[in-house]
Design a protein around this motif. Structure first.
Motif, PDB file in Angstrom:
ATOM      1  N   GLN A  60      -0.672   2.758   2.046  1.00 25.17           N
ATOM      2  CA  GLN A  60       0.145   2.814   0.840  1.00 25.17           C
ATOM      3  C   GLN A  60       1.601   2.464   1.144  1.00 25.17           C
ATOM      4  O   GLN A  60       2.274   1.789   0.345  1.00 25.17           O
ATOM      5  CB  GLN A  60       0.064   4.206   0.211  1.00 25.17           C
ATOM      6  CG  GLN A  60      -1.311   4.528  -0.366  1.00 25.17           C
ATOM      7  CD  GLN A  60      -1.431   5.978  -0.811  1.00 25.17           C
ATOM      8  OE1 GLN A  60      -0.448   6.719  -0.815  1.00 25.17           O
ATOM      9  NE2 GLN A  60      -2.635   6.402  -1.183  1.00 25.17           N
TER      10      GLN A  60
ATOM     11  N   ALA B 223       1.893  -1.331   1.532  1.00 27.77           N
ATOM     12  CA  ALA B 223       1.801  -1.974   0.224  1.00 27.77           C
ATOM     13  C   ALA B 223       3.094  -1.815  -0.564  1.00 27.77           C
ATOM     14  O   ALA B 223       3.564  -2.757  -1.227  1.00 27.77           O
ATOM     15  CB  ALA B 223       0.631  -1.393  -0.570  1.00 27.77           C
ATOM     16  N   ARG B 224       3.705  -0.628  -0.467  1.00 27.48           N
ATOM     17  CA  ARG B 224       4.953  -0.378  -1.203  1.00 27.48           C
ATOM     18  C   ARG B 224       6.102  -1.194  -0.612  1.00 27.48           C
ATOM     19  O   ARG B 224       6.944  -1.720  -1.352  1.00 27.48           O
ATOM     20  CB  ARG B 224       5.288   1.116  -1.164  1.00 27.48           C
ATOM     21  CG  ARG B 224       6.462   1.504  -2.063  1.00 27.48           C
ATOM     22  CD  ARG B 224       6.563   3.000  -2.251  1.00 27.48           C
ATOM     23  NE  ARG B 224       5.389   3.524  -2.945  1.00 27.48           N
ATOM     24  CZ  ARG B 224       4.470   4.314  -2.370  1.00 27.48           C
ATOM     25  NH1 ARG B 224       4.608   4.671  -1.105  1.00 27.48           N
ATOM     26  NH2 ARG B 224       3.444   4.748  -3.069  1.00 27.48           N
TER      27      ARG B 224
ATOM     28  N   THR C 136       5.700  -4.689  -1.881  1.00 25.46           N
ATOM     29  CA  THR C 136       5.925  -4.789  -3.325  1.00 25.46           C
ATOM     30  C   THR C 136       7.400  -4.702  -3.670  1.00 25.46           C
ATOM     31  O   THR C 136       7.885  -5.418  -4.558  1.00 25.46           O
ATOM     32  CB  THR C 136       5.160  -3.674  -4.063  1.00 25.46           C
ATOM     33  OG1 THR C 136       3.774  -3.771  -3.728  1.00 25.46           O
ATOM     34  CG2 THR C 136       5.317  -3.806  -5.563  1.00 25.46           C
ATOM     35  N   THR C 137       8.130  -3.827  -3.012  1.00 17.00           N
ATOM     36  CA  THR C 137       9.532  -3.576  -3.355  1.00 17.00           C
ATOM     37  C   THR C 137      10.510  -4.468  -2.611  1.00 17.00           C
ATOM     38  O   THR C 137      11.717  -4.362  -2.821  1.00 17.00           O
ATOM     39  CB  THR C 137       9.889  -2.097  -3.068  1.00 17.00           C
ATOM     40  OG1 THR C 137       9.656  -1.809  -1.669  1.00 17.00           O
ATOM     41  CG2 THR C 137       9.046  -1.166  -3.923  1.00 17.00           C
TER      42      THR C 137
ATOM     43  N   ARG D 191       4.793  -5.272 -10.715  1.00 16.04           N
ATOM     44  CA  ARG D 191       4.887  -4.536  -9.457  1.00 16.04           C
ATOM     45  C   ARG D 191       3.848  -3.420  -9.294  1.00 16.04           C
ATOM     46  O   ARG D 191       3.227  -3.300  -8.233  1.00 16.04           O
ATOM     47  CB  ARG D 191       6.312  -3.984  -9.272  1.00 16.04           C
ATOM     48  CG  ARG D 191       7.361  -5.089  -9.029  1.00 16.04           C
ATOM     49  CD  ARG D 191       7.010  -5.895  -7.791  1.00 16.04           C
ATOM     50  NE  ARG D 191       7.967  -6.941  -7.497  1.00 16.04           N
ATOM     51  CZ  ARG D 191       7.805  -8.226  -7.778  1.00 16.04           C
ATOM     52  NH1 ARG D 191       6.709  -8.608  -8.403  1.00 16.04           N
ATOM     53  NH2 ARG D 191       8.690  -9.115  -7.450  1.00 16.04           N
TER      54      ARG D 191
ATOM     55  N   GLU E 207       1.159  -3.623  -6.301  1.00 17.03           N
ATOM     56  CA  GLU E 207       1.044  -2.589  -5.260  1.00 17.03           C
ATOM     57  C   GLU E 207      -0.400  -2.088  -5.155  1.00 17.03           C
ATOM     58  O   GLU E 207      -0.915  -1.886  -4.054  1.00 17.03           O
ATOM     59  CB  GLU E 207       1.987  -1.425  -5.563  1.00 17.03           C
ATOM     60  CG  GLU E 207       1.967  -0.347  -4.485  1.00 17.03           C
ATOM     61  CD  GLU E 207       3.011   0.729  -4.699  1.00 17.03           C
ATOM     62  OE1 GLU E 207       2.847   1.832  -4.145  1.00 17.03           O
ATOM     63  OE2 GLU E 207       4.002   0.465  -5.424  1.00 17.03           O
TER      64      GLU E 207
ATOM     65  N   THR F  96      -2.767  -2.696  -1.886  1.00 20.26           N
ATOM     66  CA  THR F  96      -3.386  -1.536  -1.227  1.00 20.26           C
ATOM     67  C   THR F  96      -4.871  -1.785  -0.992  1.00 20.26           C
ATOM     68  O   THR F  96      -5.405  -1.485   0.085  1.00 20.26           O
ATOM     69  CB  THR F  96      -3.196  -0.267  -2.084  1.00 20.26           C
ATOM     70  OG1 THR F  96      -1.789  -0.016  -2.256  1.00 20.26           O
ATOM     71  CG2 THR F  96      -3.824   0.940  -1.417  1.00 20.26           C
TER      72      THR F  96
END
Length: 216
Positions: free
Chosen positions: A65, A68-69, A72-73, A83, A87, A91
């Motif tokens: 996680q 993935a974050r 994404t960010t 977004r 994410e 994941t």
């Protein structure tokens, strides 16, 4: 050449990721997820090989996680997918990647060093497969600029027409822009009509040769 894990994982994503939330689940979108995810695993392994290897063995949900974050960010991320959805989909793909790496490790008894070699060997397979923002996002900056820019071929017919138009314009004078005393009839010599196409062909050949040398 190292085993092509990029293509293998691409096939696995196509077959085994039915729960992606994005409306666009085309091959292009799945390739984007695949490359973002694998590239981030390579980056994580470079930064902390022992910890990342243990995360692969344990298939740590929190670690997945987190990766993935981060993807994404990232300020470099130019994905068109919303977004939260991106994410979620990243994941799912990261889970698949880590599961496949764990299975490869168990089957071939690769160990931490073997996984490192396998991941590093994917650089040659990833090269040229994505736009530069992808490499900035997953921190594989060494691949920036690896995607070839497709140059549209020059149309010789269009160039010939454009050149002929230019030549005719240079030989044509608008009498409305001239004073009455400047208006006179000028006959174009016959020899110029013969030489003009030859000059055009020679210039076009020079332009074409320069273009082919540039493309090569």
């Amino acid at each position: 050449m190292a085993f092509d894990l990029v293509s293998y994982l691409r096939d696995q994503v196509q077959l085994n990721c039915p729960n992606l939330h994005a409306q666009d689940i085309s091959t292009g979108y799945k390739d984007e997820l695949n490359i973002l995810s694998l590239g981030k695993l390579i980056d994580a392994y470079r930064q902390s090989p022992e910890a990342t290897y243990q995360d692969i063995k344990s298939q740590d949900e929190l670690h997945i996680q987190h990766l993935a974050r981060v993807l994404t960010t990232s300020s470099h991320n130019q994905s068109k997918t919303d977004r939260p959805i991106l994410e979620h989909d990243l994941t799912q793909v990261l889970k698949l990647h880590i599961s496949e790496l764990n299975q490869l490790d168990q089957t071939a008894n690769l160990g931490q060093h073997g996984i490192a070699e396998l991941l590093e060997g994917q650089i040659e397979h990833l090269s040229g497969q994505a736009d530069d923002w992808v490499w900035s996002t997953n921190n594989l900056t060494q691949l920036i600029g690896s995607k070839k820019i497709i140059v549209e071929p020059v149309s010789l017919d269009a160039t010939l027409k454009e050149f002929n138009t230019m030549v005719h314009q240079t030989h044509t004078t608008d009498p409305t822009n001239l004073a009455p005393e400047e208006i006179m009839t000028t006959e174009v010599p016959t020899w110029s009509k013969i030489v003009e196409p030859i000059v055009a062909i020679v210039i076009l050949w020079i332009l074409y040769s320069a273009y082919t040398n540039y493309v090569a």
